[in-house]
Structures are given as structure tokens and as C-alpha cells.
Design an enzyme around this catalytic site. Sequence first.
Site, mmCIF file in Angstrom:
data_model
loop_
_atom_site.group_PDB
_atom_site.id
_atom_site.type_symbol
_atom_site.label_atom_id
_atom_site.label_comp_id
_atom_site.label_asym_id
_atom_site.label_seq_id
_atom_site.Cartn_x
_atom_site.Cartn_y
_atom_site.Cartn_z
ATOM 1 C CB SER A 26 -0.923 0.009 1.232
ATOM 2 O OG SER A 26 -0.169 -0.056 2.417
ATOM 3 N N GLY A 78 2.082 2.971 -2.259
ATOM 4 C CA GLY A 78 3.143 3.022 -3.258
ATOM 5 C C GLY A 78 4.362 2.167 -2.965
ATOM 6 C CD GLU A 82 -7.030 4.175 -5.385
ATOM 7 O OE1 GLU A 82 -6.116 4.691 -6.065
ATOM 8 O OE2 GLU A 82 -6.815 3.406 -4.426
ATOM 9 C CD GLU A 104 -4.788 -0.498 -6.252
ATOM 10 O OE1 GLU A 104 -4.882 0.060 -5.126
ATOM 11 O OE2 GLU A 104 -3.708 -0.868 -6.730
ATOM 12 C CG ASP A 155 -4.704 8.017 0.926
ATOM 13 O OD1 ASP A 155 -5.495 7.931 -0.039
ATOM 14 O OD2 ASP A 155 -3.547 7.549 0.887
ATOM 15 C CB THR A 156 -7.821 10.736 -2.209
ATOM 16 O OG1 THR A 156 -8.887 9.789 -2.320
ATOM 17 C CG2 THR A 156 -6.540 10.117 -2.741
ATOM 18 N NE ARG A 192 -1.182 10.421 4.613
ATOM 19 C CZ ARG A 192 -1.531 9.416 3.819
ATOM 20 N NH1 ARG A 192 -1.250 9.475 2.538
ATOM 21 N NH2 ARG A 192 -2.145 8.348 4.299
#
Length: 394
Positions: A160, A162, A267, A279, A286-287, A364
Site C-alpha cells: 500500500s 506506493g 479508484e 482499485e 486518504d484522498t 505523512r
Amino acid sequence: MVKIGTTFTQKGRKAVLCGSGELGKEVAIELERYGVEVVALDKYEHAPAMHVATSSHVLPMLDGDRLEKIIREEKPDYIIPEIEAIATDRLVALEEDGFNVIPTAKATRLTMNREGIRRLAAEELGLPTSPYRFASTREEFDAAVKAVGIPCVVKPVMSSSGHGQSVVKCEADIENSWRISQEGGRAGSGKVIVEGFIDFDYEITLLTVRHCAGTTFLEPVGHHQVDGDYRESWQPQPMTTIAIAQARDIAKKVTDALGGYGIFGVELFVKGDQVIFSEVSPRPHDTGMVTMISQDLSEFALHARAILGLPIPSVRFIAPSASKAVVVSGNSREYEFCNLEKVLEEEGVQMRIFGKPEIIDHRRLGVLLATAPTVEEAREKVERAYAKLEVKVY
């Protein structure tokens, strides 16, 4: 009839949160607004959701024995996965024993593994996706790259944010991409998916809520990622009427197949009027943090309502909005946010600091939010706020 009794009594409700990051923190807050006791689990101490939860446990989330032991001791009304790296086989067994996994153990298991969700979407539901091949060995990987073609995207089937993801742009990249995929997988080396490169205009997250009164779609969220990890998002993403209809159709088909109640982050890639499935996450996305300022009910509030069996008659969109992740590099247990009086001096700007206990490589640590008359102005506003922010790492 939905009933919620006195907290800490047999009539009260309890939720076990499997994963306690920044998204889980917001879910915990929203559940506690309804008087639900929240127990936060994660692999490290002082995870964000632990700051607000009633109690917490630290354990490797892939340790099925420990996870099952804690859940059986806590006897929760709801088991809520907030991350993908969980011993999902135990969640399946617990669900069979009568525990309530959100949205379902099947959804958690399928979406933890890219192979499961891709085969469901493409082979069972017939949804449009990029061309793909799976590979477990270097020989299979080379054959998959040849079959899909260059350029292509390589991802571990279990990862996850990336991790382990790369792009093969030419034959010289093949060796490095294989190495990255084997080092970045959630469970170490293993199977990968090789995806054909898609020519798209933009990508979106269509937040989709399954609840007792039906399915609700939120305004599409546009976003920008770096190496597969979210950096900024905005809402609404302009789309044609045809594309919106296609996106909702795809989202409904895949979320209906996964089942259960809760919010799903679907997504999608969009090229003109054409929409292609990428996906899905059976949890807040998160977006979707942009919804903390763009709507009267954030994705976290909607998740809590759906989990508790409460209806969602409508979601009021407030204004075009944008979010920007605060990602900081370094390795330290001490950092400091500075110049906040300047960051927040402009009207329509908000900030959330997650309270993570340390930085490892890059992490983050917070998010900036902004509203404005247009999406473009909101994105510009959040960039201005970000430019004023200073994070000192000690």
C-alpha cells in the site's frame, strides 16, 4: 431499531479498530460521538487513533494468533479494519464465529491482495481494467512484462501507499523493477501484478457509501499521487455526465459484490467519457480527507453512520475544496510544526496534525485543507498555506 446503550455496560457498543493511523483516528472520533467504546490496535505505540480511543493494544497486525486472542477477549460489536496489512484469514474465521467484520471479512481479504480484487473486478464482474498479468518468479515476471508490453506498472500484490511500486519505461528498467517489487511487498518477496500503462486524462476516487437505506455516491475526488502515495486531492473533480454515470455504475457493481455497510474508496481512471476500474478500499480513503472541509458529513462520519446501521438521507456539499498532505523526510522522534499562525491566517484554511510518534524515512504527518469558490482557487489556497509551513526535524 438501532439502539446504543450506556458506555462500558452490556448495553453499550464496542468497536475494535484494526489499524490506528490518521484515518482510524477520525473514525474513532466519529464513533465516540455516538457513545461507542473504541479499542485501537496497531503495530506501534502512540499511533494516532490511540490518542482518542478508550483503550489500545500494540501487536503485529499480521500475527493472527494475537489478533484473534485480543478480539475474543474484547468481544466487540464491530471489527473495523483501517489498514490492509491484517491477518485477514483470522477475520474470516471470526466472522464465521459470529463477529461483525466491517464491511465484510470477504471484502477485507480480497482488497488486501491485488490479485483477489482484480480477478473479482475483471474476471467475475467484467469491469473494464488495464491489461494485466501476475507473476511469482523472475521468469514469470519477464514473460508478464513481454505480454503486457512496455511501458508498464509493477506492484506487489500485497502493498500500500506506493511501497514496492515502479514503472518499467524500457528494458533496462526490468531488473530494478523486479528488485523494488520484492523489497517493497507487505509480506516481503512474493507475487506481483504487471499492469499495462493506461492513457488517461485524470484519476479519481469515487467515495461510495453502502448503508441501510441504499448506496450513496459522493462528489468525485480528483487526486495527485507520487509513486503511488497520495499528495493532494480536490473535490469535485469535473466530469462529463456520461463519465459520472459510468463511474457510479462501476462503483456500485464492485461494492455490491463486496457487500456490507461502510464507505468504500473506489479508484478509477478516466479518459473522456471512458472509465476504467483501478482499485477499491473497503474503508475511508486518504484522498477523501478533503471531505473534512468540503461536506457537512465527512467520509469518516459517513463510515460511522453506515457501520451503526443508521440512514444517510443526504450529504450536503459545502464548497469546492482541496487537501494537501504534509509529508516530511528524516528519521527522528522529535519534530515541530512552525509558523502555524501564518499557515492559518487565510480564511477557509484548516489543518489536522496527526500526532505520529516518529518519522521513519518519510512520513505523512498532517494535512492542510482549504475551501474556495472554485477547485482551482482552493488548490492555490492550500498551496499558499503549505508554502508558509515549516517542519523542523531534530
